[in-house]
Motif scaffolding. Structure first.
Motif, PDB file in Angstrom:
ATOM      1  N   TYR A 119       0.996  -1.201   0.004  1.00 11.65           N
ATOM      2  CA  TYR A 119      -0.061   0.015  -0.002  1.00 11.65           C
ATOM      3  C   TYR A 119       0.862   1.147   0.012  1.00 11.65           C
ATOM      4  CZ  TYR A 119      -3.802  -2.959   1.140  1.00 11.65           C
ATOM      5  OH  TYR A 119      -4.955  -4.160   1.436  1.00 11.65           O
ATOM      6  N   ASP A 120       0.301   2.329  -0.556  1.00  7.87           N
ATOM      7  CA  ASP A 120       1.158   3.665  -0.446  1.00  7.87           C
ATOM      8  C   ASP A 120       0.737   4.326   0.823  1.00  7.87           C
ATOM      9  OD1 ASP A 120       2.019   3.786  -3.142  1.00  7.87           O
ATOM     10  OD2 ASP A 120      -0.088   3.281  -3.644  1.00  7.87           O
ATOM     11  N   VAL A 121      -0.548   3.983   1.538  1.00  3.51           N
ATOM     12  CA  VAL A 121      -0.654   4.562   3.020  1.00  3.51           C
ATOM     13  C   VAL A 121      -1.500   3.412   3.865  1.00  3.51           C
ATOM     14  CG1 VAL A 121      -2.816   5.941   2.198  1.00  3.51           C
ATOM     15  CG2 VAL A 121      -1.230   6.677   4.256  1.00  3.51           C
ATOM     16  N   ILE A 122      -1.260   3.746   5.019  1.00  6.83           N
ATOM     17  CA  ILE A 122      -2.257   3.012   5.711  1.00  6.83           C
ATOM     18  C   ILE A 122      -2.838   3.959   6.838  1.00  6.83           C
ATOM     19  CG2 ILE A 122      -2.576   1.173   7.714  1.00  6.83           C
ATOM     20  CD1 ILE A 122      -0.305  -0.187   6.426  1.00  6.83           C
ATOM     21  N   LEU A 123      -4.162   3.995   7.033  1.00  9.50           N
ATOM     22  CA  LEU A 123      -5.025   4.811   8.000  1.00  9.50           C
ATOM     23  C   LEU A 123      -5.269   3.931   8.904  1.00  9.50           C
ATOM     24  CD1 LEU A 123      -5.020   6.784   5.337  1.00  9.50           C
ATOM     25  CD2 LEU A 123      -7.214   7.593   6.067  1.00  9.50           C
ATOM     26  N   LEU A 124      -4.858   4.104  10.245  1.00  9.65           N
ATOM     27  CA  LEU A 124      -4.885   3.265  11.240  1.00  9.65           C
ATOM     28  C   LEU A 124      -5.597   3.845  12.521  1.00  9.65           C
ATOM     29  CD1 LEU A 124      -4.236   0.306  12.629  1.00  9.65           C
ATOM     30  CD2 LEU A 124      -1.988   1.177  13.095  1.00  9.65           C
ATOM     31  N   ASP A 125      -6.978   3.333  12.932  1.00 11.32           N
ATOM     32  CA  ASP A 125      -7.440   3.601  14.148  1.00 11.32           C
ATOM     33  C   ASP A 125      -6.815   2.998  15.379  1.00 11.32           C
ATOM     34  OD1 ASP A 125      -9.591   4.949  15.552  1.00 11.32           O
ATOM     35  OD2 ASP A 125     -10.915   3.125  15.632  1.00 11.32           O
ATOM     36  N   VAL A 126      -6.755   3.861  16.549  1.00 17.50           N
ATOM     37  CA  VAL A 126      -6.226   3.192  17.849  1.00 17.50           C
ATOM     38  C   VAL A 126      -7.228   2.327  18.337  1.00 17.50           C
ATOM     39  CG1 VAL A 126      -5.571   3.854  19.992  1.00 17.50           C
ATOM     40  CG2 VAL A 126      -4.621   5.338  18.135  1.00 17.50           C
ATOM     41  N   GLY A 127      -8.613   2.590  18.672  1.00 16.20           N
ATOM     42  CA  GLY A 127      -9.555   1.675  19.160  1.00 16.20           C
ATOM     43  C   GLY A 127      -9.908   0.721  18.342  1.00 16.20           C
ATOM     44  N   LEU A 128      -9.482  -0.348  18.066  1.00 15.74           N
ATOM     45  CA  LEU A 128      -9.936  -1.553  17.574  1.00 15.74           C
ATOM     46  C   LEU A 128     -10.246  -2.529  18.161  1.00 15.74           C
ATOM     47  CD1 LEU A 128      -7.410  -1.033  14.547  1.00 15.74           C
ATOM     48  CD2 LEU A 128      -9.712  -0.539  14.445  1.00 15.74           C
ATOM     49  N   PRO A 129     -11.224  -3.454  17.615  1.00 19.18           N
ATOM     50  CA  PRO A 129     -11.487  -4.707  18.310  1.00 19.18           C
ATOM     51  C   PRO A 129     -10.535  -5.975  17.879  1.00 19.18           C
ATOM     52  CG  PRO A 129     -12.865  -4.380  16.594  1.00 19.18           C
ATOM     53  CD  PRO A 129     -12.260  -3.131  16.654  1.00 19.18           C
ATOM     54  N   LYS A 130     -10.402  -6.904  18.816  1.00 21.86           N
ATOM     55  CA  LYS A 130      -9.516  -8.202  18.582  1.00 21.86           C
ATOM     56  C   LYS A 130      -7.818  -7.583  18.692  1.00 21.86           C
ATOM     57  CE  LYS A 130     -12.609 -10.621  15.575  1.00 21.86           C
ATOM     58  NZ  LYS A 130     -12.711 -11.250  14.178  1.00 21.86           N
ATOM     59  N   MET A 131      -7.421  -6.629  18.307  1.00 19.87           N
ATOM     60  CA  MET A 131      -6.137  -6.131  18.383  1.00 19.87           C
ATOM     61  C   MET A 131      -5.938  -4.548  18.242  1.00 19.87           C
ATOM     62  SD  MET A 131      -2.586  -6.997  15.956  1.00 19.87           S
ATOM     63  CE  MET A 131      -3.104  -8.828  16.442  1.00 19.87           C
ATOM     64  N   ASP A 132      -5.616  -3.515  19.084  1.00 19.58           N
ATOM     65  CA  ASP A 132      -5.659  -2.450  18.954  1.00 19.58           C
ATOM     66  C   ASP A 132      -4.621  -1.527  18.060  1.00 19.58           C
ATOM     67  OD1 ASP A 132      -3.182  -1.682  20.206  1.00 19.58           O
ATOM     68  OD2 ASP A 132      -3.934  -1.719  22.291  1.00 19.58           O
ATOM     69  N   GLY A 133      -5.084  -0.564  17.672  1.00 18.29           N
ATOM     70  CA  GLY A 133      -3.947   0.044  16.628  1.00 18.29           C
ATOM     71  C   GLY A 133      -2.606   0.090  16.828  1.00 18.29           C
TER      72      GLY A 133
END
Length: 226
Positions: A48-62
């Motif tokens: 990918y050219d960029v990843i937008l990653l949220d901090v508060g995620l289920p199963k595994m946090d950002g």
């Protein structure tokens, strides 16, 4: 140039909004994932050219997703998204290898500007082999700084600062010069921002047990002291 983005965001409405914004701004492929585990799998499997990653995620946090991506040598520029205003969260993300962060709710124009900035910086990564700096090894392509006992991942901006300092070891680089070359697409960066990155580099030098340091030459700028 066609660009690809990965969005890791558990709120479907936010993920769809991000997809729409990116598709209107040169991204022809936007993959959406809704939990940290799935996002990590995509991030490891596809370029990918960029990843937008949220901090508060289920199963595994950002933060854990970020950590594992960087440990697997994935150097894709990463923009952290967080609903939290806690400065420590932002510092933690940047120190763990994120290239930038944005607090939700976000302004669309600011999102586009930040994504554009970190993707353009990523395009400028140097592909040279390792540099030897005293007892350290610096790899600008892999964004790593290593001693005989430990290897640290450098966020992109820190790596770019260090690369300029390594290449210009005999010439002090002024704060304005460094800001212009490292953050050339971001007019809001201040000398204070640069100083924070310099401070983090110094701490990494100490952690790796080296005598290398970044000195301030009065009225001239920063100089790598080996």
């Amino acid at each position: 140039m066609a660009l690809k983005a990965l969005v890791i965001e558990d709120e479907e409405s936010v993920a769809i909004l991000l997809e729409s914004i990116l598709q209107k701004n040169r991204f022809t492929q936007v993959d959406l994932t809704f939990d940290g585990k799935e996002g990590l799998e995509y991030g490891l499997a596809y370029p990918y050219d960029v990843i937008l990653l949220d901090v508060g995620l289920p199963k595994m946090d950002g933060f854990e997703v970020l950590k594992q991506l960087r440990e697997k040598k994935i150097q894709t520029p990463i923009l952290m998204l967080t609903a939290r205003s806690d400065t420590q969260d932002k510092i933690k993300g940047l120190n763990s290898g994120a290239d930038d962060y944005l607090t939700k709710p976000f302004d669309r124009d600011e999102l586009v500007a930040r994504v554009s900035a970190i993707t353009r910086r990523g395009e400028k990564l140097n592909l040279e082999s390792d540099f030897k700096v005293a007892n350290l090894t610096f790899n600008p392509r892999m964004l790593t700084l290593s001693s005989q006992t430990e290897t640290l991942h450098l966020p992109l901006k820190e790596a770019q600062i260090l690369e300029y300092l390594v290449k210009q070891q005999q010439i002090p680089l002024s704060p304005d010069w460094l800001i212009d070359h490292v953050w050339r697409f971001d007019d809001e960066v201040t000398v204070s921002t640069l100083q924070q990155h310099i401070s983090r580099l110094r701490k990494k030098f100490k952690r790796l047990g080296t005598t290398v340091d970044i000195k301030v030459v009065r009225k001239s700028g920063y100089l790598l002291k080996v």
